[in-house]
Design a protein around this motif. Structure first.
Motif, PDB file in Angstrom:
ATOM      1  N   VAL A 102     -67.938  38.199 -50.460  1.00  0.00           N
ATOM      2  CA  VAL A 102     -66.500  38.116 -50.699  1.00  0.00           C
ATOM      3  C   VAL A 102     -65.897  39.499 -50.875  1.00  0.00           C
ATOM      4  CG1 VAL A 102     -66.710  35.846 -51.775  1.00  0.00           C
ATOM      5  CG2 VAL A 102     -66.690  37.867 -53.210  1.00  0.00           C
ATOM      6  N   SER A 103     -64.598  39.593 -50.623  1.00  0.00           N
ATOM      7  CA  SER A 103     -63.870  40.837 -50.830  1.00  0.00           C
ATOM      8  C   SER A 103     -62.494  40.505 -51.387  1.00  0.00           C
ATOM      9  CB  SER A 103     -63.740  41.589 -49.500  1.00  0.00           C
ATOM     10  OG  SER A 103     -62.965  42.758 -49.677  1.00  0.00           O
ATOM     11  N   GLY A 104     -62.245  40.899 -52.641  1.00  0.00           N
ATOM     12  CA  GLY A 104     -60.929  40.761 -53.242  1.00  0.00           C
ATOM     13  C   GLY A 104     -60.584  39.410 -53.823  1.00  0.00           C
ATOM     14  N   ILE A 105     -61.475  38.451 -53.786  1.00  0.00           N
ATOM     15  CA  ILE A 105     -61.189  37.107 -54.285  1.00  0.00           C
ATOM     16  C   ILE A 105     -61.556  37.035 -55.767  1.00  0.00           C
ATOM     17  CG2 ILE A 105     -61.763  34.655 -54.068  1.00  0.00           C
ATOM     18  CD1 ILE A 105     -62.242  35.264 -51.064  1.00  0.00           C
ATOM     19  N   THR A 106     -60.635  36.521 -56.578  1.00  0.00           N
ATOM     20  CA  THR A 106     -60.889  36.414 -58.012  1.00  0.00           C
ATOM     21  C   THR A 106     -61.344  35.016 -58.429  1.00  0.00           C
ATOM     22  OG1 THR A 106     -58.549  35.980 -58.437  1.00  0.00           O
ATOM     23  CG2 THR A 106     -59.290  38.274 -58.576  1.00  0.00           C
ATOM     24  N   GLY A 107     -61.122  34.002 -57.577  1.00  0.00           N
ATOM     25  CA  GLY A 107     -61.610  32.656 -57.858  1.00  0.00           C
ATOM     26  C   GLY A 107     -63.130  32.611 -57.713  1.00  0.00           C
ATOM     27  N   LYS A 108     -63.750  31.571 -58.261  1.00  0.00           N
ATOM     28  CA  LYS A 108     -65.199  31.403 -58.184  1.00  0.00           C
ATOM     29  C   LYS A 108     -65.581  30.895 -56.787  1.00  0.00           C
ATOM     30  CE  LYS A 108     -69.134  29.090 -60.214  1.00  0.00           C
ATOM     31  NZ  LYS A 108     -69.589  28.032 -61.129  1.00  0.00           N
ATOM     32  N   VAL A 109     -66.382  31.675 -56.063  1.00  0.00           N
ATOM     33  CA  VAL A 109     -66.778  31.341 -54.688  1.00  0.00           C
ATOM     34  C   VAL A 109     -68.204  30.809 -54.685  1.00  0.00           C
ATOM     35  CG1 VAL A 109     -67.106  32.243 -52.352  1.00  0.00           C
ATOM     36  CG2 VAL A 109     -65.219  33.091 -53.755  1.00  0.00           C
ATOM     37  N   GLY A 110     -68.427  29.721 -53.958  1.00  0.00           N
ATOM     38  CA  GLY A 110     -69.747  29.122 -53.816  1.00  0.00           C
ATOM     39  C   GLY A 110     -69.858  28.418 -52.482  1.00  0.00           C
ATOM     40  N   THR A 111     -70.807  27.506 -52.372  1.00  0.00           N
ATOM     41  CA  THR A 111     -70.959  26.715 -51.143  1.00  0.00           C
ATOM     42  C   THR A 111     -71.363  25.285 -51.493  1.00  0.00           C
ATOM     43  OG1 THR A 111     -73.299  27.279 -50.844  1.00  0.00           O
ATOM     44  CG2 THR A 111     -71.686  28.685 -49.709  1.00  0.00           C
ATOM     45  N   ILE A 112     -71.109  24.386 -50.536  1.00  0.00           N
ATOM     46  CA  ILE A 112     -71.610  23.018 -50.559  1.00  0.00           C
ATOM     47  C   ILE A 112     -72.240  22.771 -49.202  1.00  0.00           C
ATOM     48  CG2 ILE A 112     -69.877  22.153 -52.178  1.00  0.00           C
ATOM     49  CD1 ILE A 112     -68.414  20.919 -49.690  1.00  0.00           C
ATOM     50  N   THR A 113     -72.936  21.663 -49.052  1.00  0.00           N
ATOM     51  CA  THR A 113     -73.404  21.271 -47.729  1.00  0.00           C
ATOM     52  C   THR A 113     -72.226  20.635 -47.019  1.00  0.00           C
ATOM     53  OG1 THR A 113     -75.638  20.913 -48.547  1.00  0.00           O
ATOM     54  CG2 THR A 113     -75.062  19.879 -46.436  1.00  0.00           C
ATOM     55  N   GLY A 114     -71.785  21.271 -45.923  1.00  0.00           N
ATOM     56  CA  GLY A 114     -70.633  20.787 -45.171  1.00  0.00           C
ATOM     57  C   GLY A 114     -70.958  19.566 -44.338  1.00  0.00           C
ATOM     58  N   VAL A 115     -69.939  18.996 -43.697  1.00  0.00           N
ATOM     59  CA  VAL A 115     -70.121  17.784 -42.903  1.00  0.00           C
ATOM     60  C   VAL A 115     -71.043  18.002 -41.712  1.00  0.00           C
ATOM     61  CG1 VAL A 115     -67.950  16.737 -43.640  1.00  0.00           C
ATOM     62  CG2 VAL A 115     -67.972  18.145 -41.586  1.00  0.00           C
ATOM     63  N   ASP A 116     -71.186  19.259 -41.264  1.00  0.00           N
ATOM     64  CA  ASP A 116     -72.082  19.560 -40.147  1.00  0.00           C
ATOM     65  C   ASP A 116     -73.470  19.986 -40.622  1.00  0.00           C
ATOM     66  OD1 ASP A 116     -71.638  22.081 -41.146  1.00  0.00           O
ATOM     67  OD2 ASP A 116     -71.004  22.957 -39.243  1.00  0.00           O
ATOM     68  N   GLY A 117     -73.698  19.948 -41.934  1.00  0.00           N
ATOM     69  CA  GLY A 117     -74.989  20.341 -42.485  1.00  0.00           C
ATOM     70  C   GLY A 117     -75.084  21.808 -42.865  1.00  0.00           C
ATOM     71  N   GLY A 118     -74.090  22.618 -42.489  1.00  0.00           N
ATOM     72  CA  GLY A 118     -74.085  24.040 -42.819  1.00  0.00           C
ATOM     73  C   GLY A 118     -73.585  24.281 -44.236  1.00  0.00           C
ATOM     74  N   LYS A 119     -73.489  25.543 -44.597  1.00  0.00           N
ATOM     75  CA  LYS A 119     -73.007  25.934 -45.920  1.00  0.00           C
ATOM     76  C   LYS A 119     -71.501  26.187 -45.858  1.00  0.00           C
ATOM     77  CE  LYS A 119     -77.398  28.064 -47.244  1.00  0.00           C
ATOM     78  NZ  LYS A 119     -78.113  27.664 -46.035  1.00  0.00           N
ATOM     79  N   GLN A 120     -70.716  25.231 -46.362  1.00  0.00           N
ATOM     80  CA  GLN A 120     -69.269  25.380 -46.390  1.00  0.00           C
ATOM     81  C   GLN A 120     -68.872  26.121 -47.648  1.00  0.00           C
ATOM     82  OE1 GLN A 120     -66.936  21.802 -45.908  1.00  0.00           O
ATOM     83  NE2 GLN A 120     -65.016  22.938 -45.910  1.00  0.00           N
ATOM     84  N   VAL A 121     -68.020  27.132 -47.482  1.00  0.00           N
ATOM     85  CA  VAL A 121     -67.562  27.946 -48.602  1.00  0.00           C
ATOM     86  C   VAL A 121     -66.596  27.138 -49.474  1.00  0.00           C
ATOM     87  CG1 VAL A 121     -66.341  30.071 -49.251  1.00  0.00           C
ATOM     88  CG2 VAL A 121     -67.878  30.072 -47.272  1.00  0.00           C
ATOM     89  N   THR A 122     -66.729  27.306 -50.788  1.00  0.00           N
ATOM     90  CA  THR A 122     -65.823  26.692 -51.753  1.00  0.00           C
ATOM     91  C   THR A 122     -65.187  27.782 -52.606  1.00  0.00           C
ATOM     92  OG1 THR A 122     -67.537  26.423 -53.446  1.00  0.00           O
ATOM     93  CG2 THR A 122     -67.205  24.578 -51.923  1.00  0.00           C
ATOM     94  N   VAL A 123     -64.003  27.489 -53.115  1.00  0.00           N
ATOM     95  CA  VAL A 123     -63.337  28.354 -54.083  1.00  0.00           C
ATOM     96  C   VAL A 123     -62.931  27.463 -55.244  1.00  0.00           C
ATOM     97  CG1 VAL A 123     -61.422  29.931 -54.511  1.00  0.00           C
ATOM     98  CG2 VAL A 123     -62.518  29.915 -52.279  1.00  0.00           C
ATOM     99  N   ASN A 124     -63.384  27.840 -56.435  1.00  0.00           N
ATOM    100  CA  ASN A 124     -63.146  27.030 -57.637  1.00  0.00           C
ATOM    101  C   ASN A 124     -63.607  25.584 -57.421  1.00  0.00           C
ATOM    102  OD1 ASN A 124     -62.106  29.328 -58.800  1.00  0.00           O
ATOM    103  ND2 ASN A 124     -59.980  28.717 -58.555  1.00  0.00           N
ATOM    104  N   GLY A 125     -64.722  25.417 -56.705  1.00  0.00           N
ATOM    105  CA  GLY A 125     -65.316  24.101 -56.496  1.00  0.00           C
ATOM    106  C   GLY A 125     -64.694  23.270 -55.393  1.00  0.00           C
ATOM    107  N   ARG A 126     -63.726  23.842 -54.650  1.00  0.00           N
ATOM    108  CA  ARG A 126     -63.059  23.097 -53.569  1.00  0.00           C
ATOM    109  C   ARG A 126     -63.406  23.715 -52.217  1.00  0.00           C
ATOM    110  NH1 ARG A 126     -56.871  22.299 -54.880  1.00  0.00           N
ATOM    111  NH2 ARG A 126     -57.082  20.868 -53.142  1.00  0.00           N
ATOM    112  N   PRO A 127     -63.803  22.892 -51.244  1.00  0.00           N
ATOM    113  CA  PRO A 127     -64.089  23.417 -49.901  1.00  0.00           C
ATOM    114  C   PRO A 127     -62.842  24.057 -49.287  1.00  0.00           C
ATOM    115  CG  PRO A 127     -64.751  21.106 -50.101  1.00  0.00           C
ATOM    116  CD  PRO A 127     -63.962  21.449 -51.330  1.00  0.00           C
ATOM    117  N   ILE A 128     -63.053  25.082 -48.454  1.00  0.00           N
ATOM    118  CA  ILE A 128     -61.931  25.711 -47.753  1.00  0.00           C
ATOM    119  C   ILE A 128     -62.132  25.617 -46.245  1.00  0.00           C
ATOM    120  CG2 ILE A 128     -61.172  27.165 -49.653  1.00  0.00           C
ATOM    121  CD1 ILE A 128     -62.664  29.519 -48.370  1.00  0.00           C
TER     122      ILE A 128
END
Length: 166
Positions: A102-128
């Motif tokens: 990440v660069s410049g983001i102050t929210g909490k960034v993570g991942t979930i397993t996306g609908v395609d099986g990949g790692k979907q990025v989340t911010v504050n627990g919400r997929p983007i």
């Protein structure tokens, strides 16, 4: 048919297409169209960074495309509510790592397993997501679509400001 009528019909058709992808979400009419922007390029090595649009500073993906939140997603659920045609129109922002760069983001960034099986990025627990109708960095064509899609601030909050356009 004059140019203005043709443009209006094209805009209406694109809104209908965008809403059709999320028809199961009980959508309502929303803003659509593009306005002037001056995008800031994302850091080349970042999965997500901060860019600038006519709505101010927003999260962008590694290609500087605007990120959006989907109101039908439940924070911290570990899943995305955007599947099927919705996922085609609103592609997940992904990372190769469970710890996105990440660069410049102050929210909490993570991942979930996306609908395609990949790692979907989340911010504050919400997929983007990005929006298929955004064609260039700084575009915010998805802002307010269906009253359920909004750009994301660097803190991870929805920016619900209106935008110029259709």
């Amino acid at each position: 048919m004059n140019t203005r009528t043709t443009s209006s019909l094209l805009g209406a058709a694109l809104v209908a297409l965008a809403l059709a992808g999320c028809a199961s979400s009980g959508t309502s009419s929303g803003a659509y169209g593009s306005g002037p922007s001056s995008p800031s390029p994302a850091t080349a090595s970042a999965d997500v960074a901060v860019g600038t649009t006519t709505l101010g500073k927003v999260i962008v993906d590694g290609k500087s495309m605007t990120a959006y939140l989907f109101d039908k997603d439940t924070p911290n659920s570990g899943s995305s509510a955007c599947t099927g045609q919705c996922a085609t129109l609103w592609p997940a922002i992904t990372s190769k790592s469970a710890t996105p760069q990440v660069s410049g983001i102050t929210g909490k960034v993570g991942t979930i397993t996306g609908v395609d099986g990949g790692k979907q990025v989340t911010v504050n627990g919400r997929p983007i997501y990005t929006f298929a109708q955004d064609k260039a960095p700084g575009d915010i064509n998805g802002q307010g679509v269906g009253g359920i899609w909004y750009v994301v601030s660097p803190a991870g909050d929805e920016i619900k400001s209106a935008k110029s356009g259709y």
